[in-house]
Enzyme design. Structure first.
Site, PDB file in Angstrom:
ATOM      1  N   GLY A 115     -10.169   7.253  -9.515  1.00  0.00           N
ATOM      2  CA  GLY A 115      -9.456   6.019  -9.838  1.00  0.00           C
ATOM      3  C   GLY A 115     -10.013   4.776  -9.177  1.00  0.00           C
ATOM      4  O   GLY A 115      -9.573   3.672  -9.469  1.00  0.00           O
ATOM      5  N   SER A 116     -10.990   4.938  -8.290  1.00  0.00           N
ATOM      6  CA  SER A 116     -11.498   3.778  -7.555  1.00  0.00           C
ATOM      7  C   SER A 116     -12.389   2.916  -8.433  1.00  0.00           C
ATOM      8  O   SER A 116     -13.137   3.407  -9.269  1.00  0.00           O
ATOM      9  CB  SER A 116     -12.279   4.232  -6.320  1.00  0.00           C
ATOM     10  OG  SER A 116     -13.406   4.997  -6.707  1.00  0.00           O
ATOM     11  N   ASP A 117     -12.263   1.589  -8.253  1.00  0.00           N
ATOM     12  CA  ASP A 117     -13.193   0.670  -8.891  1.00  0.00           C
ATOM     13  C   ASP A 117     -13.536  -0.421  -7.896  1.00  0.00           C
ATOM     14  O   ASP A 117     -13.132  -0.347  -6.724  1.00  0.00           O
ATOM     15  CB  ASP A 117     -12.631   0.147 -10.221  1.00  0.00           C
ATOM     16  CG  ASP A 117     -11.347  -0.653 -10.061  1.00  0.00           C
ATOM     17  OD1 ASP A 117     -11.301  -1.536  -9.180  1.00  0.00           O
ATOM     18  OD2 ASP A 117     -10.385  -0.395 -10.812  1.00  0.00           O
ATOM     19  N   ASN A 150     -14.200  -4.463 -13.634  1.00  0.00           N
ATOM     20  CA  ASN A 150     -12.825  -4.648 -13.149  1.00  0.00           C
ATOM     21  C   ASN A 150     -12.577  -6.012 -12.524  1.00  0.00           C
ATOM     22  O   ASN A 150     -11.925  -6.114 -11.467  1.00  0.00           O
ATOM     23  CB  ASN A 150     -12.440  -3.534 -12.168  1.00  0.00           C
ATOM     24  CG  ASN A 150     -12.210  -2.222 -12.884  1.00  0.00           C
ATOM     25  OD1 ASN A 150     -13.145  -1.443 -13.074  1.00  0.00           O
ATOM     26  ND2 ASN A 150     -10.982  -1.976 -13.311  1.00  0.00           N
ATOM     27  N   LYS A 209     -18.002   6.014 -19.140  1.00  0.00           N
ATOM     28  CA  LYS A 209     -17.861   4.692 -18.519  1.00  0.00           C
ATOM     29  C   LYS A 209     -18.219   4.779 -17.046  1.00  0.00           C
ATOM     30  O   LYS A 209     -17.890   5.758 -16.374  1.00  0.00           O
ATOM     31  CB  LYS A 209     -16.443   4.162 -18.699  1.00  0.00           C
ATOM     32  CG  LYS A 209     -16.336   2.679 -18.453  1.00  0.00           C
ATOM     33  CD  LYS A 209     -15.199   2.043 -19.246  1.00  0.00           C
ATOM     34  CE  LYS A 209     -13.861   2.258 -18.625  1.00  0.00           C
ATOM     35  NZ  LYS A 209     -12.782   1.741 -19.492  1.00  0.00           N
ATOM     36  N   ASP A 240      -3.012  -2.454 -23.788  1.00  0.00           N
ATOM     37  CA  ASP A 240      -2.415  -1.288 -23.133  1.00  0.00           C
ATOM     38  C   ASP A 240      -0.900  -1.442 -23.254  1.00  0.00           C
ATOM     39  O   ASP A 240      -0.345  -2.457 -22.818  1.00  0.00           O
ATOM     40  CB  ASP A 240      -2.860  -1.259 -21.662  1.00  0.00           C
ATOM     41  CG  ASP A 240      -2.393  -0.012 -20.926  1.00  0.00           C
ATOM     42  OD1 ASP A 240      -1.369   0.586 -21.325  1.00  0.00           O
ATOM     43  OD2 ASP A 240      -3.040   0.360 -19.927  1.00  0.00           O
ATOM     44  N   GLU A 285      -6.933  -4.877 -20.496  1.00  0.00           N
ATOM     45  CA  GLU A 285      -5.979  -4.152 -19.660  1.00  0.00           C
ATOM     46  C   GLU A 285      -5.177  -5.075 -18.749  1.00  0.00           C
ATOM     47  O   GLU A 285      -4.115  -4.678 -18.269  1.00  0.00           O
ATOM     48  CB  GLU A 285      -6.694  -3.083 -18.825  1.00  0.00           C
ATOM     49  CG  GLU A 285      -7.413  -3.605 -17.609  1.00  0.00           C
ATOM     50  CD  GLU A 285      -8.217  -2.531 -16.893  1.00  0.00           C
ATOM     51  OE1 GLU A 285      -9.288  -2.177 -17.409  1.00  0.00           O
ATOM     52  OE2 GLU A 285      -7.786  -2.054 -15.841  1.00  0.00           O
ATOM     53  N   GLY A 334      -3.289   3.046 -19.437  1.00  0.00           N
ATOM     54  CA  GLY A 334      -2.438   3.107 -18.251  1.00  0.00           C
ATOM     55  C   GLY A 334      -1.491   4.294 -18.293  1.00  0.00           C
ATOM     56  O   GLY A 334      -0.965   4.715 -17.261  1.00  0.00           O
ATOM     57  N   HIS A 369      -6.890   0.476 -23.370  1.00  0.00           N
ATOM     58  CA  HIS A 369      -6.923   0.933 -21.988  1.00  0.00           C
ATOM     59  C   HIS A 369      -5.733   1.877 -21.813  1.00  0.00           C
ATOM     60  O   HIS A 369      -4.664   1.639 -22.381  1.00  0.00           O
ATOM     61  CB  HIS A 369      -6.783  -0.261 -21.048  1.00  0.00           C
ATOM     62  CG  HIS A 369      -6.649   0.111 -19.602  1.00  0.00           C
ATOM     63  ND1 HIS A 369      -5.432   0.194 -18.954  1.00  0.00           N
ATOM     64  CD2 HIS A 369      -7.584   0.428 -18.691  1.00  0.00           C
ATOM     65  CE1 HIS A 369      -5.635   0.542 -17.693  1.00  0.00           C
ATOM     66  NE2 HIS A 369      -6.924   0.696 -17.496  1.00  0.00           N
ATOM     67  N   GLU A 425     -10.000   6.127 -24.516  1.00  0.00           N
ATOM     68  CA  GLU A 425     -10.298   6.422 -23.114  1.00  0.00           C
ATOM     69  C   GLU A 425      -9.619   7.718 -22.664  1.00  0.00           C
ATOM     70  O   GLU A 425      -8.496   8.019 -23.061  1.00  0.00           O
ATOM     71  CB  GLU A 425      -9.801   5.254 -22.256  1.00  0.00           C
ATOM     72  CG  GLU A 425     -10.109   5.393 -20.785  1.00  0.00           C
ATOM     73  CD  GLU A 425      -9.847   4.111 -20.008  1.00  0.00           C
ATOM     74  OE1 GLU A 425      -8.961   3.334 -20.404  1.00  0.00           O
ATOM     75  OE2 GLU A 425     -10.546   3.898 -18.991  1.00  0.00           O
ATOM     76  N   TYR A 469      -1.973   6.208  -8.324  1.00  0.00           N
ATOM     77  CA  TYR A 469      -1.455   6.097  -9.689  1.00  0.00           C
ATOM     78  C   TYR A 469       0.038   6.377  -9.678  1.00  0.00           C
ATOM     79  O   TYR A 469       0.481   7.431  -9.237  1.00  0.00           O
ATOM     80  CB  TYR A 469      -2.150   7.091 -10.620  1.00  0.00           C
ATOM     81  CG  TYR A 469      -3.504   6.660 -11.134  1.00  0.00           C
ATOM     82  CD1 TYR A 469      -4.137   5.500 -10.674  1.00  0.00           C
ATOM     83  CD2 TYR A 469      -4.173   7.412 -12.103  1.00  0.00           C
ATOM     84  CE1 TYR A 469      -5.376   5.117 -11.151  1.00  0.00           C
ATOM     85  CE2 TYR A 469      -5.421   7.043 -12.594  1.00  0.00           C
ATOM     86  CZ  TYR A 469      -6.023   5.890 -12.108  1.00  0.00           C
ATOM     87  OH  TYR A 469      -7.247   5.522 -12.592  1.00  0.00           O
ATOM     88  N   ASP A 492     -17.975  -1.177 -16.374  1.00  0.00           N
ATOM     89  CA  ASP A 492     -16.677  -1.814 -16.131  1.00  0.00           C
ATOM     90  C   ASP A 492     -16.656  -2.449 -14.744  1.00  0.00           C
ATOM     91  O   ASP A 492     -16.689  -1.759 -13.737  1.00  0.00           O
ATOM     92  CB  ASP A 492     -15.573  -0.744 -16.231  1.00  0.00           C
ATOM     93  CG  ASP A 492     -14.174  -1.328 -16.136  1.00  0.00           C
ATOM     94  OD1 ASP A 492     -14.042  -2.542 -15.913  1.00  0.00           O
ATOM     95  OD2 ASP A 492     -13.207  -0.550 -16.298  1.00  0.00           O
ATOM     96  N   GLU A 498     -17.205  -4.405 -19.396  1.00  0.00           N
ATOM     97  CA  GLU A 498     -15.736  -4.516 -19.404  1.00  0.00           C
ATOM     98  C   GLU A 498     -15.246  -5.367 -18.229  1.00  0.00           C
ATOM     99  O   GLU A 498     -15.742  -5.226 -17.112  1.00  0.00           O
ATOM    100  CB  GLU A 498     -15.148  -3.098 -19.317  1.00  0.00           C
ATOM    101  CG  GLU A 498     -13.636  -3.047 -19.405  1.00  0.00           C
ATOM    102  CD  GLU A 498     -13.140  -1.602 -19.585  1.00  0.00           C
ATOM    103  OE1 GLU A 498     -13.914  -0.763 -20.097  1.00  0.00           O
ATOM    104  OE2 GLU A 498     -12.000  -1.312 -19.210  1.00  0.00           O
ATOM    105  N   LYS A 545     -18.036   2.552 -13.378  1.00  0.00           N
ATOM    106  CA  LYS A 545     -17.501   1.413 -12.649  1.00  0.00           C
ATOM    107  C   LYS A 545     -18.649   0.700 -11.943  1.00  0.00           C
ATOM    108  O   LYS A 545     -19.445   1.350 -11.232  1.00  0.00           O
ATOM    109  CB  LYS A 545     -16.468   1.878 -11.626  1.00  0.00           C
ATOM    110  CG  LYS A 545     -15.249   2.534 -12.269  1.00  0.00           C
ATOM    111  CD  LYS A 545     -14.442   1.539 -13.085  1.00  0.00           C
ATOM    112  CE  LYS A 545     -13.211   2.182 -13.698  1.00  0.00           C
ATOM    113  NZ  LYS A 545     -12.362   1.226 -14.419  1.00  0.00           N
TER     114      LYS A 545
END
Lengths: 406, 406
Positions: free
Chosen positions: A20-22, A245, A213, A319, A296, A348, A346, A373, A30, A243, A269, A215
């Site tokens: 989940g890290s970007d 972010n 994808k 989203d 998103e 979520g 996106h 996704e 989450y 992406d 992205e 990051k």
């Protein structure tokens, strides 16, 4: 069929290291601010929105404040004119100040809206996609709040868009049996090193995925090195996306996009701040034909309209856990159709709800078949986790929107 | 001089019937989500943001979540580089998802920021305006988070704007003795009938005001009738403004502005949805030379930049209780200066803090002397309520930002 109770749950899930890290969200937990809406029959609908952990309780609090207004409503009567209720909740004369139509209050509205749709589909004992496809164009438009879109998409125009697609719908229904294609975001989190990235891609290729994808948004050297690893592991024919972010400012984005172009990504992205429409416009012109994707962090239909009017987004990523839920997602999908921009949500919701919505978008709105996704980290927490086979979302058959949590 | 405690208070104030009402906010309960920051010396700083009542507790909760990071900081060290702390708080890796830079989390940041400035001024035993005027351009820029403005206002450019004004500053200091002019919003709330409106204007004229705002956005006939009452009661030479509080969609705004033009308003305020930059651009072109004013619902510097780039706002109305506090207000004031647009704040603080900021804007940034909104309904709740004489804000002399509540 009367709503007797609206309640909320604050659910948080710790992820494995790095997942989940970007470049911007380095320590995500989450979390879902959950709405539960119960009928007198005992049937219960579940609505979700995503947060990154801290503050999830504030969204739950906003759900409590807004949701009580639904108690006593009949679910069919509510959904026969949901657009009016949506607008009334979105324009609560006091809570509106905290947005309007964005932030905590709008996330809460999304969770409530999503629970209403889940409950409605369950009460008719059909999956959400099937319910949506049985609605007439008029019934669909009744779900929507089209206020502040009058210059582009009023009620008559929304009807026209939907009616124009009626003849071609049956030709598109084969997607229900083939399943909707997915792409894999979970291979390339920001904190994954080259080894982990390559292992993930190998596993993902084995699972039938052909699109991945990565990051980015770190030091350019770090980004380029990982992009190289991705391309090498995925192969020359794989579809890849980058992406950032929102991490880059405009000058940084201009530089980074020029460097990343060599890896032939399908899109870049969220290259910069999600509120900066003119920066995206400048960037889009400068890097064309390289494409920008975003959505998103676009909270409502009005800003979505502005992005489309600015002609800078090649792939729109709305989203239903950022917009005010499923109904505003449909509104934005209609807007995108008018502007000829594909919708690639996106997720979520980890794809649980959107796997229904892309089927509606494809069949009823006539959006092209793209891919959805895939982020499987919370699979074990859902009653009916999305079922992916050969890199495709298999069409869900259980009643509702697949949002129930264990 | 070390911060030992950050706490919050949920303060709500019931208004008299009709007071504060507009076309959108029909039942306001003016409320402050208050931040209190205490030093080891016992000195305490107060920060405010406005809400309409319901949900004020969510902003307080966000203040709790964000504010703890300031405990242990030395106030002078903190304010010597406040821009960095602001960015760190605004980009909290989890709470950021709930905005970013808008809604409940950004209101909380504003309240915290405002408390830091109040405490800083008190710790130096000077009013906020005086503190700000003693800072060098470099020290001012250190207060600011200029990220995502690089294409328009980077650090060097911000310095240049401030330095260019240094020679002319002393000529402008006479405003400190004459006081800053005010205009009266409290005469024309939406629910006031013609009789009440006319009585209010008479009293306001007697109190020295020469400029008045009227809430519109109802049925056009109602708006026109009240506009007629306002013009008749205020006189042909009075300055009048109309405020629709976002009520109109674009087609409605086009019609209403054409009708209201006959009353020669200085501006039409918030004619439509505050997120709809392109609608404002279309409207501005259509109704020119009639002017648009907005800003009270523009949450951050990035969207402010976009509005200025769109060249559709003739009077910008930033609010340090909507933007991320005093520092982002200064950033937006610098942006407006670059685009040649006057700043006339919206006063979510009832003018208490902004009476300091307009003096800084006038003297240090070189903005023109305009007038500052006046809403006196909460005067009795402040320790040092704004002191208006002959329709002018008398320069406050007490240490701090005049935000302390009884």
């Amino acid at each position: 069929m009367t709503i007797t109770n609206v309640s909320t749950q604050d659910r948080r899930f710790k992820l494995n290291a790095g997942a989940g890290s970007d470049a911007v969200h380095s320590d995500p937990v989450y979390s879902f601010a959950v709405t539960l809406i119960r009928l007198d029959s005992g049937l219960s609908g579940t609505g979700l929105v995503l947060t990154m952990g801290r503050g999830n309780d504030m969204v739950c609090r906003a759900i409590e404040l807004l949701g009580q207004q639904l108690v006593g409503r009949d679910i069919e009567e509510l959904m026969a004119d949901f657009g009016s209720t949506f607008r009334k909740l979105a324009d609560d004369v006091q809570l509106r100040w905290l947005g309007p139509h964005k932030g905590v209050v709008h996330l809460a509205l999304a969770s409530i809206t999503n629970a209403c749709f889940d409950l409605w589909a369950k009460s008719r004992d059909v999956p959400l996609w099937k319910l949506l496809l049985t609605l007439s164009p008029t019934e669909v438009v009744q779900l929507l709040d089209l206020s502040y879109l009058e210059d582009v998409l009023d009620r008559a125009e929304a009807l026209r868009v939907l009616e124009a697609e009626l003849p071609a719908r049956s030709d598109r229904e084969s997607i229900l049996t083939t399943g909707y294609p997915g792409y894999d975001t979970s291979v390339g989190w920001y904190q994954y090193d080259a080894t982990q990235l390559e292992q993930n891609i190998k596993r993902s290729l084995d699972n039938g995925f052909g699109a991945f994808k990565l990051k980015v948004g770190g030091p350019l050297k770090y980004d380029l090195s990982r992009a190289h690893s991705l391309r090498r592991a995925a192969g020359e024919n794989a579809t890849i996306m980058f992406d950032a972010n929102q991490q880059w400012n405009l000058p940084q984005a201009l530089t980074a996009c020029e460097e990343l172009r060599a890896f032939r990504p399908l899109w870049i992205e969220e290259p910069t701040h999600p509120d900066d429409i003119f920066a995206h416009q400048t960037l889009a012109k400068a890097i064309a034909p390289l494409a920008i994707a975003l959505g998103e962090h676009v909270p409502n239909r009005v800003i979505s309209k502005n992005y489309l009017q600015a002609d800078c987004v090649r792939f729109l990523q709305p989203d239903c856990t950022r917009l005010g839920g499923i109904s505003e997602f449909i509104t934005v999908s209609l807007l995108a159709k008018k502007f000829g921009v594909p919708v690639i949500p996106h997720v979520g919701d980890m794809g649980q709800i959107h796997q229904h919505l892309v089927l509606f978008n494809r069949i009823a709105i006539g959006h092209p078949e793209e891919f959805l996704e895939c982020i499987p980290h919370l699979s074990s927490h859902f009653v009916h986790p999305a079922n992916l086979r050969d890199g495709r979302y298999q069409t869900p058959q259980e009643p509702g929107s697949s949002a129930d949590l264990l």
